[in-house]
Design a protein around this motif. Structure first.
Motif, short mmCIF file in Angstrom:
data_model
loop_
_atom_site.label_atom_id
_atom_site.label_comp_id
_atom_site.label_asym_id
_atom_site.label_seq_id
_atom_site.Cartn_x
_atom_site.Cartn_y
_atom_site.Cartn_z
N ALA A 1 12.82 -4.96 8.37
CA ALA A 1 11.44 -5.36 8.12
C ALA A 1 11.11 -6.64 8.89
O ALA A 1 10.04 -6.76 9.50
N SER B 1 1.06 -0.92 12.07
CA SER B 1 2.19 -1.70 11.60
C SER B 1 2.46 -1.38 10.13
O SER B 1 3.62 -1.21 9.73
N SER C 1 -1.02 -0.48 2.58
CA SER C 1 0.16 -1.31 2.35
C SER C 1 0.39 -1.51 0.86
O SER C 1 1.51 -1.34 0.37
N PHE D 1 5.90 0.10 8.44
CA PHE D 1 6.61 -0.45 7.28
C PHE D 1 6.80 0.63 6.23
O PHE D 1 7.86 0.73 5.60
N THR E 1 10.66 -5.86 12.53
CA THR E 1 9.36 -5.24 12.75
C THR E 1 8.25 -6.28 12.74
O THR E 1 7.36 -6.27 13.59
#
Lengths: 116, 652, 267, 234
Positions: free
Chosen positions: A37, D102, C192, D106, A40
């Motif tokens: 993570a 992005s 997210s 993740f 990234t």
């Protein structure tokens, strides 16, 4: 199954399937996940730095390769499986394909560069 | 795989009660046609591969004769230009994908488990699937004959000519989807056979004790495994271009059609080697047997095969010297191509050295092997002239190229396969082929072959372009074209002698009351000759333990006190009796054939109407799940009966 | 050789194939085209023709599979006992309700939008298949348990992938409608947060001894959030990126977070 | 685990099949057939994705050349604002929404770690957590796919068509092909989940789950490549 057994038993029996001692612990998985993570995040940050040319591309490629190796090595157990007898076979089969793909397609792209 | 094993069979003969995962029961005690349709026996699958290849061989052969008939005389109008395009394209495609590749697969399937001492391949159901999907793809490709004509862009179907703008008929769609589907079979077969060679060897059968044929097959399957996906990718692009309006090869949008050439030949050059290597493996078994000597330089044979496999990946652009890839690429690929002649030369020298000083037995199998060595060498030498870029620039797209690749493919691969057929026929069918017809077969083919393709060298150097439908009297091509056509008919007729031979030998054998040919009719070297002929369904009664290269031969011959080699036993004395009691074989299954034939439905849907894709896709999904959830009636199946074909779970 | 299960399918197949031809001709196709599956000439209305043809082929396949597989499987003892025992009561079945829903969808589709029509047809096809197999397997043997096993063996390969694909489709369509209804930034944040919520809730459940019902509650709330959000998002339509109208967007976001937050606390 | 009998540990071949006992119960290399086959399959997938990635790189480069040169055939396939942005930047970067992609990356990364937890759970015969992690992985995968649907719709709304120009064809093909792989992976995970709920996914079948995991991680690895090569490097 403690860690000491893990180390001892790895070399004595070669049953990959069911041989779960050889696989990493949950803690290792977490560490790898956090590292991935973070890499990234660094990648994304790097792409926003406004750099150009090799300064942008080379670190990104390096980080990509590191991520690739970590996932293949830890999550796909390659670096653990390859420690058991003949376990390198997985490594070789996949690695050969990977290297072949990279070389062949780099040559293709290069050939287009040098085309008249 | 299963460490926690369940009892295989109870003494009473009943098996432990178990609850299957669901799905359908497996076919049991199938006979006749159903047996062949559902079999997972690698030997039957090998035979079916061979028969399917022979069927396509006849179609491809008829196409070849049509081409020669058209070119026999100048200004001929037997075939129209459009038909001619379709015929030569389909001839090339069929011969490469549906004849030479599957005959290699046939030998690999039949012989590989026998030569490494295995009961079957690693994934018997996937093995059946590989065959059926190859057949489904091949039939779909050939159905284009009746549905608007075959493909017409040459077997490599260069872009942008393969696009919908320049080839609006459906021929190229059939080419694309048929080979796409057949490619799935090659890929699953490759995974299966590599796993088999690496993991299913008999005790003591180390890698360097494997017969050369097994080695060459292993290299071949690796080439397939890595080359087929590249073709699949190219075909995917073509499919999207033709069916869904993508622009990958659309020059007006700035696309570079050379991309197709690169992708095609990245696949295409390894393809060349994966067609010839099985034949190399076959003659490497035949020549030592009939020279009464071990193969000369076994490690060199193996490593040159591996080297060919590797180097085959670095030379693809020599097919593209005149396409404008630039001087740097031309130079690099020219040099690489010259180097690949080295390992091939090593093999030729090793065969010669094996024969040197041996007690040669010149039967048909041996003659065909020698035929391969000589004819392939001619083709190899003309190949080296292509490596030289300036020379190649002259020869590109002329009959010189046609001559070259027929010398390596027909004179090489097919002669090797004929050698293999004559050699292993008794092991497969239980009787020998007639030697007299066999020799006619061989000499006729050598004569016809050289008459057909020899003159093409001259025609090519005279400047006759390949793929041209006809030529004018004034061009001076008349004589050699006529010779070539006459040769091609001699070749066609004498090739058919194989079928005549098979039929005649069989009827004589049957009339004689089916005498036992014996386990080891040739006094051969490898362990497949240590079981009865024809090979029993369970292969080996007891898994052999191997301690040498050419283990069976070492059991038969030993040095006496004076150090002289003497026969200590005959093959028939050592042979296993063929008693399969207590052997558990994987159960047959319906699903491989159902899954395989569900794919062309999707294919036809993509060509005609996307609505057809719905039932096709449904059937595909259902058969994948039916397969995955198929109960294992035979407990033994657990250990090597399942494949990880993406969606598959082991059905315990 | 042909027991009545396979006869059923074959009859269905023939009916459907004949229906396809009649429908094809009736809707303007010519006879050659209809017989050659559209290779030579027109088949009239493509959709209806292909549907009927597909149904015919599928039921032919099912019938064939029956002959090959299922009927070789009937235990003769149980076979005879069929006559002796009374067929056991069926398990409560929702297929009828679903079938009615399908018919309603179809009726709706005829007047509103063709999407509903297709949905209705698909639902009815599924219900018909399930019902046929259920009805047939209920009479297969005298034993309710083995009947259920037979049913599962036949329908398992259909149901497992269909369930998987429906689940994915529902989740994907729902979530993507939500994302599309909001601004780019909000979409990033929602995706997210949503993923993080799933992830950390799973970590929490794995570490804790959360009871079955709590987990089930969490899962259903998430599912409702996705589907409800999806419907809301679909109704709100796609976000217009060049206008300053964030009303629907913020409303959606609040709806999402208000359903999510209490859940995570609850765990 | 404890299930490995001592005899098995001793019997297993450790060199090329020298103590191979019977048909198939032990393999020449001591490795599982299925796992070996899976790795071989993944190896062939490398070549497939390699070809598609190079196709994308080449097509994108050719597309940009034409856009910068002002080829009317190409410019006609795009709305004017996109063309201006492409020409101003000299790259196709303005098309992408890097923050969103992005987030997707993740999410896929998270699903990889939940996948290894599922494998760990089944190795310990922990049924509850096996189901939990399988479901979580599938859910995260679905969120990724939903993100891809969102992304495609956005591209489409911005005027990028699959059949319009080279960039559209190559971008949709490469990422779509990866999306299909993810979807197949989710279907496999859900199928395992169904088996798990029917109580058919026990420790014996840990390897099945491991194979699905290998596939899943491979798909993740491919995304690692695509993310860097397609999105981050202009």
């Amino acid at each position: 199954m403690t860690d000491s057994i893990t180390l001892d038993s790895t070399d004595t029996h070669g049953h990959s399937d069911h041989d779960d001692h050889a696989h990493p612990t949950e803690k290792q998985y977490w560490i790898v996940f956090v590292i991935l993570a973070v890499i990234t995040a660094v990648e994304i940050a790097w792409s926003y730095m406004g750099l150009e040319g090799p300064a942008l591309v080379v670190p990104l490629i390096i980080m990509m390769v590191v991520k690739f190796l970590m996932i293949a090595g830890v999550f796909m157990h390659l670096s653990f499986d390859s420690k058991m007898p003949n376990g390198r076979t997985f490594y070789l089969c996949f690695g050969a394909a990977m290297v072949l793909a990279i070389l062949v397609f780099l040559v293709v792209l290069a050939a287009f560069e040098f085309q008249i | 795989m299963a460490v926690i094993e369940e009892p295989l069979a109870l003494p009473s003969g009943t098996t432990k009660a178990r609850r299957p995962l669901g799905a359908f029961s497996r076919p049991r005690n199938a006979t006749g046609l159903v047996d062949w349709l559902t079999t997972v026996d690698h030997k039957k699958i090998g035979i079916m591969y061979g028969m399917a290849a022979m069927f396509f061989f006849i179609i491809g052969g008829v196409a070849a004769l049509l081409i020669r008939l058209q070119l026999a005389a100048p200004n001929s109008t037997i075939l129209s230009a459009d038909t001619y395009n379709r015929v030569f394209t389909m001839h090339g495609t069929i011969m490469v994908f549906l004849v030479v590749m599957p005959i290699g697969a046939a030998f690999a399937n039949y012989l590989l488990p026998l030569q490494i001492g295995a009961r079957d391949v690693a994934f018997p159901r996937i093995n059946a699937f590989s065959f059926w999907v190859f057949l489904a793809g091949g039939l779909m490709l050939n159905s284009s004959w009746f549905l608007g004509g075959g493909a017409n862009g040459g077997w490599f179907n260069y872009a942008p000519n393969n696009g919908a703008a320049f080839s609006p008929s459906t021929g190229i769609d059939f080419w694309n989807l048929g080979l796409f589907i057949a490619g799935i079979g090659s890929l699953s077969g490759a995974v299966n056979l590599i796993t088999t060679v690496l993991n299913m060897r008999a005790p003591g059968m180390t890698l360097m004790r494997m017969p050369v044929f097994v080695w060459m097959t292993l290299v071949t399957q690796f080439l397939l495994l890595f080359a087929i996906p590249v073709l699949t990718a190219a075909q995917l692009l073509l499919l999207l271009d033709r069916q869904f309006g993508a622009n990958f090869f659309n020059v007006t949008q700035g696309a570079d059609p050379l991309l197709w050439q690169h992708l095609f030949w990245i696949f295409g050059h390894p393809e060349v080697y994966l067609m010839i290597l099985p034949a190399f493996g076959i003659v490497s078994e035949v020549i030592p047997t009939f020279s009464r000597k071990p193969i000369f330089g076994y490690p060199f044979m193996v490593f040159s095969g591996i080297a060919i496999g590797f180097m085959g990946w670095g030379v693809w652009a020599h097919h593209m010297f005149v396409s404008g890839i630039g001087p740097l690429s031309v130079t690099a690929f020219s040099v690489a191509t010259m180097f690949i002649a080295v390992p091939t030369g090593v093999k030729i020298l090793n065969w010669l050295a094996t024969m040197w000083g041996g007690k040669l037995i010149l039967n048909t199998a041996m003659l065909f092997s020698i035929g391969l060595v000589t004819q392939f060498t001619i083709g190899g030498l003309s190949g080296v002239t292509h490596a030289v870029a300036p020379s190649d620039t002259q020869q590109t797209d002329t009959y010189y190229i046609v001559a070259h690749f027929h010398y390596v493919l027909f004179g090489g691969a097919l002669f090797g396969f004929f050698a293999g057929l004559y050699f292993w026929w008794p092991k497969i069918f239980g009787y020998k082929l007639n030697e007299k017809i066999g020799k006619w077969n061989f000499w006729g083919m050598v004569l016809g072959f050289n008459l057909t393709f020899g003159p093409m060298h001259i025609l090519g150097l005279q400047g006759m372009a390949r793929r041209m439908q006809t030529y004018d009297v004034s061009m001076g091509f008349n004589l050699w074209n006529l010779v070539s056509t006459i040769g091609s008919f001699i070749l066609g007729v004498t090739t058919l002698l194989l079928f005549v031979n098979a039929w005649k030998s069989y009827s004589e054998w049957k009339a004689a009351g089916r005498p036992n040919v014996g386990a080891d009719p040739w006094d051969a070297r490898t362990i497949e000759w240590s079981i009865q002929s024809p090979a029993p369904e369970h292969n080996f009664d007891v898994t052999p333990t191997v301690s040498d290269l050419d283990d069976f031969w070492h059991q038969k011959y030993a040095e006496d006190d004076e150090g002289k080699l003497r026969q200590v036993a005959t093959g028939d004395e050592l042979a296993q009796p063929g008693n399969g009691e207590g052997v558990h074989l994987p159960a047959p299954s319906y699903w491989p054939i159902v899954l395989a034939f569900s794919l062309p439905i999707v294919g036809y849907g993509l060509i005609y109407s996307l609505w057809f894709c719905i039932p096709g896709t449904l059937l595909t999904i259902i058969s994948i799940y039916g397969w995955a959830l198929e109960p294992a009636d035979d407990l033994d199946i657990d250990d090597h009966g399942h494949g990880p074909d993406q969606e598959m779970e082991p059905a315990v | 050789m042909f027991a009545w299960g396979s006869k059923y399918f074959f009859a269905l197949s023939i009916t459907a194939l004949l229906g396809a031809m009649i429908y094809g001709i009736a809707s303007g196709g010519d006879i050659v085209g209809v017989i050659s599956s559209g290779y030579k000439g027109g088949v009239g209305d493509h959709f209806g023709y292909a549907l009927l043809l597909g149904a015919g082929l599928l039921s032919a396949c099912l019938g064939l599979l029956n002959v090959l597989v299922r009927e070789a499987d009937i235990d003769p003892d149980n076979e005879t006992s069929t006559a002796l025992t009374i067929a056991p009561p069926r398990d409560p079945s929702f297929w009828g309700v679903l079938g009615a829903f399908g018919v309603a969808c179809m009726a709706l589709g005829l007047s509103i939008s063709s999407a509903f029509l297709y949905l209705g047809i698909a639902v009815i096809a599924v219900v018909a298949l399930e019902w046929l197999v259920l009805a047939w397997s209920d009479r297969a043997t005298g034993d309710a348990d083995s009947n259920r096993i037979i049913r599962n063996r036949l329908l398992g390969p259909f149901e497992v992938p269909m369930f998987s694909m429906l689940a994915i489709a529902a989740g994907v369509v729902g979530a993507s409608r939500v994302l599309l209804a909001v601004s780019h930034t909000a979409a990033t944040v929602i995706a997210s947060l949503f993923a993080a919520l799933i992830f950390f809730a799973a970590v929490f459940i794995a570490k804790s001894n959360a009871s079955r019902s709590v987990v089930a509650g969490f899962v259903s709330i998430m599912a409702i959030a996705v589907l409800g959000g999806g419907i809301a998002g679909a109704v709100a339509g796609e976000y217009e990126h060049h206008e300053e109208d964030g009303h629907a967007e913020s409303g959606d976001k609040e709806a999402e977070s208000s359903t999510e937050e209490p859940v995570s606390e609850e765990n | 685990m404890t299930a490995i009998p001592v005899e098995d540990a001793v019997e297993v071949a450790d060199d090329h099949g020298s103590d191979h006992h019977d048909d198939g119960h032990h393999t020449s290399l001591g490795l599982s057939n299925m796992k070996l086959a899976m790795w071989l399959f993944l190896g062939s997938e490398c070549l497939l994705f390699g070809a598609l990635i190079s196709t994308y790189l080449l097509s994108k480069a050719r597309f940009l050349t034409e856009v910068l040169a002002g080829n009317p055939e190409v410019l006609g396939t795009l709305p004017a604002n996109l063309i201006e942005e492409f020409q101003a930047e000299g790259s196709v970067e303005p098309l992408f929404d890097i923050p969103f992609t992005s987030a997707s990356s993740f999410i896929l990364l998270m699903s990889s770690v939940t996948m290894v937890f599922a494998h760990q759970a089944i190795s310990k015969n922990d049924q509850r957590n096996t189901r939990l992690w399988l479901a979580t992985t599938a859910a995260l995968g679905s969120v990724f796919i939903a993100g891809q649907v969102y992304e495609f719709t956005t591209f489409y709304n911005e005027g990028l068509r699959f059949d319009g120009n080279l960039l559209g064809s190559a971008l949709y093909t490469l990422t779509g092909f990866h999306g299909v792989h993810v979807t197949v992976g989710i279907i496999m995970l859900l199928s395992l989940l169904v088996l798990a709920f029917r109580g058919k996914l026990n420790q014996d079948r840990a390897e099945t789950l491991e194979l699905v995991g290998l596939y899943w991680h491979f798909v993740d690895v491919v995304w690692v490549l695509i993310f860097t090569i397609v999105y981050l490097i202009p």
